[in-house]
Design an enzyme around this catalytic site. Structure first.
Site, PDB file in Angstrom:
ATOM      1  N   ASP A 441       0.880  -1.412   0.030  1.00  0.00           N
ATOM      2  CA  ASP A 441      -0.129   0.093   0.064  1.00  0.00           C
ATOM      3  C   ASP A 441       1.014   1.295   0.050  1.00  0.00           C
ATOM      4  OD1 ASP A 441      -2.352  -1.335   0.003  1.00  0.00           O
ATOM      5  OD2 ASP A 441      -2.806  -1.205   2.369  1.00  0.00           O
ATOM      6  N   THR A 443      -0.386   4.648   1.274  1.00  0.00           N
ATOM      7  CA  THR A 443      -0.605   5.555   2.804  1.00  0.00           C
ATOM      8  C   THR A 443      -0.253   4.691   3.926  1.00  0.00           C
ATOM      9  OG1 THR A 443      -2.474   6.511   1.306  1.00  0.00           O
ATOM     10  CG2 THR A 443      -2.347   6.839   3.747  1.00  0.00           C
ATOM     11  N   ASP A 763      -4.812  -2.879   4.716  1.00  0.00           N
ATOM     12  CA  ASP A 763      -5.344  -2.357   6.312  1.00  0.00           C
ATOM     13  C   ASP A 763      -6.989  -2.269   6.368  1.00  0.00           C
ATOM     14  OD1 ASP A 763      -5.858  -0.487   3.998  1.00  0.00           O
ATOM     15  OD2 ASP A 763      -4.870   1.276   5.225  1.00  0.00           O
TER      16      ASP A 763
END
Length: 1107
Positions: A441, A443, A763
Site C-alpha cells: 500500500d 498511505t 489495512d
C-alpha cells in the site's frame, strides 16, 4: 464476587432474558423488542445506562455488572500438563526401543544363576578380578542409558512447557492491549476488550470485529459479515426496523453506528457455542445448563434452520482451498526421511555383523555349545549388540531438525516483535525469506500517514498555499465548515499537542483529520457545528467504502428539505457535479470543458507533486419535490455543486527509499497498489525509488488494468496477466478485487522457473481475500481493521515499509540458521555412524559407547540447535537473491564442507582407534572385552571426537565459504555459553564420569592432544574453503523441494485442506519409527502454539474456523 439479592434486582432485566433475545434474528427480534419493551431505549433504561452518555463507569459499577452479567472473557483451552508433555516426548519410537533394550540389559545384569561366570562360558579372556569387577558394573550401562533417556525426555517436555507458557503470556499481553471504543460518563474512551460490560454503549465502525453481543441504537449504512456464525457469506444489513441484533465474532463490513452491549463472554452467542464445544475446560454442569437452555429456547423452525446451517458449514469446510505447508518444513521432513533410511540401514547392518560374528566365532569356529547356564550371558551380549545398533539409529536420525526450526522461529518471532513485526503464523517468518515480490500500500506504509492540506482550488482560484480566511467568500466558508464538520466521522478529531510546541494530535481517519486541520488553519471551529448537529441528528450517511470511493451525509432541515454533503476522489466526484461555486459563492454551470480544464490545470499538477486530491461538494433537495429514494445511490449522489478541490500531502517516510533499494538489491520486486490518482501514485513511486527514469516499467489504473487482462467476453486470462505483471510497478485507483487478481495472477504464473513468493500489505476490511491469498499477508497495526489483521500472517505494529525489510532479513536468517545446523549435524552423523559401524565390525565393540553416543546426540541436537539457530541477521543477507521454493537446503559449498570435515574427523578417530595405544603408550582398548572397565585408549577417542565437534561448531557458523568464522561470534551470547558449557561438561564426564560414561581419567598431555586435534578442524576448514567449487561438480545438492509430479498429485488429492509434501514421503515409507524422526510431533504443542494466531485464544471465539 458474590452478588446480594437486592443488588440483582437493581437491573430489571436478567441474563436469561437477554440471552433469549440475542438468539432472535431480523423481524423476530424487532417484534420481540416491540412486544416486551416497546423500543430499544427501554432496554437501556432496564440496564441502567444512557443511550448517549453510557454507564457512569465507576469501579464499583463495573464490578457489579461483571458479577451479574459476566466478564467478557472466554477461558482458553487448558494447556497440556507437564506429565502429558512428558508422555508425548516418550512417544519417540527410537527412544522407546532404547528404553526396552536398556531395561532388558538392566534385568539381565542382575540375573546370575549360581555358579555361572563368563569364563565358564568361554567368553573373553579376562582375568578373574577383572571379570568380577565387570560383573559388578554390568548394571551401570543399562541404568545410565535409562537415565540419559529420562534426561532427554524431561528436557524436551520442559522446553515444550516453558515455550507454551511464554506464548500464553504473550497472548495475554496482546489481549490486554486490544481495545474498543465506548461511551462512559459522556466521554468517548477506549477500554480493553476484556473490560467491556453489559450496558456499555459501544461505537462501531467499518472494519471492527465485534467483541460482544449487542442491540443497535443508531446506524448509518451498517452491514455485517455473519458468516463466522451462520455460514452465510452475504452481508447482513443492520437497522432498527429490519435487524438490530449485533453478534460477537462478526465483522462490520460497511458503515458505522452505536450499540448497547447485552451479552459478554460465555453468555454471548459465540460463547454459548464454544461452551457447548467444551472450549475453556468448563465443568459438565455448565455444559448441561447450556444444552438445556438451547433445547428449551429454540423453536423447531430454528433447529431446522440450524441444521441446514451446519450442513452448509460442513460443505464449506470440504471445499476449502488447499494451502501448501511451510516450504522449509517440507524440505526438512524429506531430508530427515532420507537420512533416517540411511541410518536405519547402517544400524541393521551393524547389529547383523556383530551378531553374526559373535555366533560364527563362538559356535562355528570354536564349536562351543549353548548351555542353559550361559544363556543369560549370551543374551546379554546380543542385547548389547542391539543397543549399539539402536544407538547408531538414535545418532543418525536427525530429530534435532524440527527442534532447530522451532527454536530458530521462536527466537526470530521474539526478536521480530522488537522490529515491529508481530508474527501471527510461525511459518510466515521463514516464508518471508523466500519472498520475490512485495505488493505494498502507499498511505501509511510508504508514507508517514500524517496528512495535511497544502493546496486548494476555491472559487476559481488555485492556491499553492492555504489562503487567508478573508480571501474566501463567507458563503463558501460556511459550506466548507458545515460540509467538513458533519461529513467526517465524529470519531475523527484534532486534539491539542501533548507537548507545548508539538504538532496537533490526529485521532481517527487521517484524510478526515487533514480536512479538519484545514478548517483549523482557516480559523473555523468544527466542534461548534458538531455540537449543534450531533451524530444522532444525521438523517442518512453513505459511509466510505472501496467501491464508492466517497462519503456522503444527508441532513434534514427544519423546513422539511434536505442537504447532502459529499467528499471523495476528485475526478469521480467532479464528474458528478453540474455546478461549481464561483468567487462570490454562487453556483455556476459546470461544463465538460470546465471539467477538462480543472483536471489539466489543477488535479494533474497537484498529483504530479505527490498530493492526494479530494473534491468536496453538496446538493440541496427541495421540500416541494417527492421524497427521494435514499437507497438508490445513483440517483442521490449526482447533480452536485463543487465547493473545493484540496491537495493533501502525505510525505514519503525518510527511511523508505533506502529500504526499497535494499529490497531491489536482494532480488525482491516492490510494487505499489493504491487507491490514489495515477499521477499521485507515479510521483510517490518515483520519490520512493520504485520507479526510476531509466526503467521500462509501467503504471496502470484499475480500469486500464482490468481492460488489459480480460478477454472480449470479460473473462480474466492468465496469459494476458502474464504480459503485464512482470513490468507493472504501480497500480492506481485500484479496488481490493484488483489487488486480489494481481496477487493471484503472480502466484499462479509459470513465467519464471521458480514460483513467485508474494508478500502483500493491507489495512482495509476488503483487503482480507488478498492477504489470505498471498504467501505472506502484512496487516497494518495502526491503520488496519480487525478484519485485515485476522486475515494476515504478520502485523506491522508501526505500519512502516522498512519493517517489512527487517522481516525479510529475519526470514532469510531462519533459513541460514537451519542450514548452519544441518552442516554441523550431518558432519557429526556421518562420523559417529561410521565410527560406531566400523569399530563394531572390526573389534566387535563400538568405540563410542551407548551413553557417550547419547551425549554426542545431545550436543548435536539440543545444544547445537540452540547455538546455531539463534544467530542474529546481518545486512549481508540482503545482498543475495532469494533461495526459491525448490532450492536445495544443502548447497554444493555446504556439502563440500560436510564431506571434507567428515574425512578429517574419520582419519583422526580411526588413527587413534587403531594406533592410539602406540602413540600414547597406553593399554590397547580394542582387545578389552565388552564388559571390561573403561580404558584410556577409548576415552581419548571419545574425548577427541567431542573436541572436534565443539570446534567444528564454530566452522558451521558460516555456510557460504566465508573465511572469518569468528566474525560476530561474541554478539551471540547463547552460542558462546553453549560452546563453553559443552566443554565444561565434557571435562566433568571424562574426569569424574567413570564407569557410567565408560570413561577413564586422562592426563594433561592427553587432554592437550585432544584439544589440539579438535583445533585442527578450524585449520582444516580454511583449507577446504580454498578448494574452488568448480572442481567438485560431482557433488550433488541435497534437500530440494518436492518434484513437480508430486505437486500435481498433491493438488489433485481430495479431502485434505493442507498439502504436506514431507508427510507424503513419510506415508510412502512403511517403516514405523521414521515418524520418530520428526520432532514435529514431539514438539507439537510448541509448534501449534507458535503457528496459531497470536490473537488465537482471544479471537477463537470469533473465528469462523472454530465454529
Amino acid at each position: 464476587m458474590r452478588v446480594a439479592p437486592d443488588q440483582q434486582t437493581d437491573f430489571k432485566i436478567t441474563v436469561l432474558e437477554l440471552r433469549n433475545l440475542m438468539e432472535l434474528r431480523t423481524k423476530d427480534a424487532v417484534n420481540k423488542i416491540k412486544e416486551n419493551y416497546g423500543e430499544v431505549y427501554r432496554i437501556c433504561t432496564l440496564l441502567k445506562t444512557s443511550p448517549t452518555d453510557g454507564i457512569v463507569g465507576s469501579q464499583a459499577e463495573i464490578a457489579l455488572r461483571k458479577a451479574i452479567f459476566g466478564k467478557n472473557f472466554i477461558p482458553p483451552k487448558k494447556p497440556l500438563t507437564f506429565l502429558a508433555l512428558v508422555w508425548e516426548a516418550l512417544q519417540d519410537m527410537t527412544l522407546c526401543i532404547l528404553e526396552v533394550a536398556a531395561i532388558i540389559s538392566l534385568g539381565l545384569s542382575f540375573y546370575h544363576p549360581a555358579g555361572t561366570k563368563p569364563a565358564a562360558c568361554h567368553i573373553g579372556d579376562t582375568a578373574e578380578e577383572e571379570e568380577e569387577e565387570a560383573t559388578e558394573a554390568e548394571w551401570i550401562e543399562g541404568a545410565a542409558i535409562l537415565l540419559s533417556v529420562v534426561c532427554v525426555v524431561l528436557v524436551t517436555a520442559f522446553n515444550d512447557w516453558s515455550k507454551e507458557k511464554q506464548f500464553r503470556g504473550l497472548q495475554l499481553r496482546i489481549e490486554s492491549e486490544q481495545k474498543f471504543t465506548v461511551v462512559r460518563g459522556g466521554q468517548v474512551i477506549q477500554v480493553p476488550v476484556s473490560e467491556l460490560v453489559v450496558g456499555d454503549i459501544a461505537q462501531i465502525k467499518y472494519g471492527d470485529l465485534l467483541p460482544a453481543d449487542g442491540i443497535l441504537l443508531q446506524g448509518h449504512d451498517l452491514k455485517t459479515d455473519e458468516s463466522s456464525l451462520t455460514g452465510e457469506s452475504d452481508l447482513v444489513k443492520k437497522s432498527l426496523t429490519e435487524d438490530p441484533i449485533l453478534l460477537s465474532g462478526t465483522h462490520v463490513m460497511e458503515g458505522s453506528g452505536r450499540m448497547v452491549i447485552t451479552a459478554v463472554g460465555v453468555n454471548s452467542q459465540t460463547g454459548i457455542i464454544l461452551t457447548l464445544l467444551g472450549v475453556g475446560g468448563d465443568n459438565g454442569k455448565t455444559k448441561q445448563n447450556s444444552k438445556k437452555l438451547k433445547k428449551t429456547d429454540e423453536p423447531p423452525e430454528k433447529k431446522e434452520h440450524g441444521a441446514s446451517e451446519n450442513k452448509k458449514m460442513e460443505k464449506e469446510q470440504k471445499t476449502t482451498h488447499k494451502k501448501e505447508k511451510s516450504v522449509l518444513q517440507a524440505k526438512l521432513t524429506r531430508l530427515a526421511v532420507q537420512i533416517g533410511k540411511a541410518g536405519l540401514a547402517m544400524s541393521v547392518i551393524t547389529v547383523s555383523v556383530l551378531t553374526g560374528s559373535f555366533i560364527i566365532k563362538n559356535f562355528v569356529i570354536e564349536k562351543r555349545i549353548w548351555t542353559v547356564e550361559c544363556t543369560p550371558i549370551y543374551i546379554q551380549y546380543l542385547v548389547q549388540f542391539f543397543i549399539i545398533g539402536v544407538t547408531i539409529l538414535v545418532v543418525a536420525v536427525p530429530e534435532g531438525l524440527p527442534l532447530a526450526v522451532t527454536i530458530s522461529l521462536a527466537y526470530s518471532v521474539k526478536k521480530m516483535m522488537k522490529d515491529n513485526n508481530l508474527v501471527r503464523h510461525l511459518d510466515a517468518c521463514e516464508t518471508m525469506g523466500n519472498a520475490t515480490a512485495i505488493c505494498s500500500d502507499k498511505t501509511g506504509t510508504l508514507t508517514i500517514n500524517r496528512m495535511t492540506v497544502v493546496q486548494a482550488f476555491i472559487g476559481g482560484t488555485h492556491y499553492k498555499v492555504i489562503p487567508s480566511p478573508n480571501l474566501i467568500h463567507p458563503t463558501i466558508m460556511n459550506y466548507l465548515l458545515k460540509g467538513i464538520s458533519v461529513n467526517c466521522a465524529y470519531t475523527s478529531k484534532i486534539l491539542t499537542p501533548e507537548k507545548s510546541g508539538g504538532l496537533p494530535r490526529h485521532i481517527g481517519n487521517k484524510t478526515e483529520c487533514a480536512l479538519l486541520g484545514f478548517l483549523v488553519e482557516l480559523k473555523q471551529n468544527y466542534e461548534s457545528v458538531r455540537t449543534k448537529i450531533p451524530e444522532e441528528a444525521l438523517f442518512k450517511v453513505y459511509t466510505f467504502n472501496s467501491d464508492r470511493k466517497s462519503m456522503s451525509t444527508v441532513l434534514r432541515n427544519a423546513s422539511g428539505s434536505y442537504q447532502m454533503f459529499t467528499k471523495g476522489a476528485s475526478e469521480i466526484i467532479l464528474n458528478k457535479c453540474r455546478t461549481i461555486l464561483n468567487s462570490d459563492g454562487e453556483p455556476v454551470p459546470f461544463t465538460q470543458k470546465d471539467y477538462d480544464n480543472i483536471v489539466k490545470n489543477v488535479i494533474i499538477p497537484m498529483a504530479n507533486e505527490g498530493l492526494r486530491t479530494i473534491c468536496l461538494a453538496f446538493r440541496d433537495f427541495s421540500s416541494f419535490s417527492s421524497e427521494p429514494q435514499w437507497d438508490n445511490e445513483d440517483d442521490i449522489i449526482k447533480d452536485l455543486t463543487c465547493i473545493t478541490i484540496v491537495g493533501i500531502e502525505d510525505p514519503v517516510r525518510p527511511e523508505v527509499p533506502a529500504a526499497i533499494k535494499k529490497c531491489q538489491n536482494a532480488g525482491i520486486v516492490v510494487r505499489m497498489i493504491t487507491g490514489d490518482n495515477i499521477d499521485t501514485a507515479r510521483a510517490v513511486a518515483v520519490k520512493c525509488g520504485i520507479l526510476r527514469p531509466e526503467d521500462n516499467f509501467i503504471c496502470l489504473d484499475g480500469k486500464e488494468f482490468n481492460k488489459r487482462i480480460q478477454s472480449p467476453e470479460g473473462v480474466i486470462k492468465q496469459e494476458l496477466l502474464d504480459q503485464i505483471w512482470p513490468r507493472l510497478r504501480v497500480l492506481a485507483r485500484s479496488s481490493p478485487t484488483d489487488k486480489y487478481i494481481l496477487v493471484e495472477g503472480i502466484i499462479n504464473s509459470n513465467l519464471t522457473e521458480q514460483r513467485q513468493v508474494v508478500a502483500v500489505t493491507g489495512d482495509g476490511t476488503n483487503d482480507g481475500p488478498a492477504l489470505k491469498k498471498a504467501d505472506i499477508g502484512f496487516a497494518m497495526g495502526i491503520a488496519g481493521t480487525d478484519v485485515a489483521k485476522e486475515a494476515s500472517d504478520i502485523i506491522l505494529t508501526d505500519d512502516n515499509f522498512s519493517s517489512i525489510v527487517k522481516a525479510v532479513m529475519w526470514g532469510r536468517n531462519v533459513y541460514d540458521s537451519i542450514s548452519k545446523f544441518l552442516q554441523f549435524q550431518l558432519t557429526v552423523n556421518i562420523v559417529a555412524v561410521l565410527v560406531a559401524f566400523v569399530g563394531a565390525c572390526v573389534t566387535q565393540n563400538s568405540p563410542l559407547k551407548a551413553v557417550q553416543m547419547l551425549w554426542v546426540n545431545l550436543i548435536m541436537d539440543t545444544f547445537a540447535s540452540l547455538a546455531l539457530a539463534t544467530e542474529k541477521p546481518t545486512e549481508a543477507l540482503l545482498k543475495r537473491k532469494p533461495y526459491g521454493r525448490n532450492k536445495p537446503l544443502i548447497s554444493r559449498t555446504m556439502l563440500k564442507s560436510i564431506l571434507c570435515h567428515a574425512f578429517y574427523q574419520l582419519v583422526v578417530v580411526f588413527g587413534l582407534l587403531f594406533a592410539g595405544e602406540k602413540l600414547f603408550d597406553i593399554e590397547n582398548g580394542r582387545s578389552a572385552p565388552m564388559q571390561a572397565p573403561p580404558t584410556q585408549h577409548y576415552t581419548i577417542v571419545f574425548n577427541t571426537f567431542v573436541m572436534m565437534q565443539i570446534f567444528n561448531e564454530i566452522n558451521a557458523r558460516k555456510i557460504h565459504g566465508e573465511r572469518n568464522v569468528f566474525e560476530g561470534i561474541f554478539t551471540n551470547a547463547i552460542f558462546c555459553c553453549v560452546v563453553l558449557g559443552t566443554l565444561i561438561v565434557q571435562v566433568i564426564i571424562v574426569q569424574i564420569g567413570g564407569k557410567p560414561f565408560s570413561c577413564a581419567e586422562l592426563s594433561l598431555d592427553q587432554w592437550l592432544w585432544s584439544v589440539f586435534l579438535g583445533v585442527g578442524t578450524l585449520l582444516w576448514g580454511q583449507l577446504i574453503i580454498s578448494i574452488p567449487n568448480r572442481y567438485l561438480l560431482c557433488l550433488r545438492e541435497v534437500g530440494e523441494g518436492p518434484p513437480k509430479e508430486e505437486m500435481i498429485e498433491a493438488e489433485q488429492a481430495e479431502n485434505s485442506t493442507e498439502i504436506d509434501y514431507g508427510e507424503r514421503e513419510l506415508n510412502r515409507s512403511q517403516i514405523l519409527w521414521f515418524r520418530g524422526l520428526s520432532r514435529i510431533q514431539a514438539q507439537s504443542r510448541v509448534v501449534k502454539a507458535f503457528r496459531a494466531s497470536v490473537y488465537n485464544d482471544l479471537e477463537s471465539a470469533n473465528n469462523s474456523k472454530t465454529v
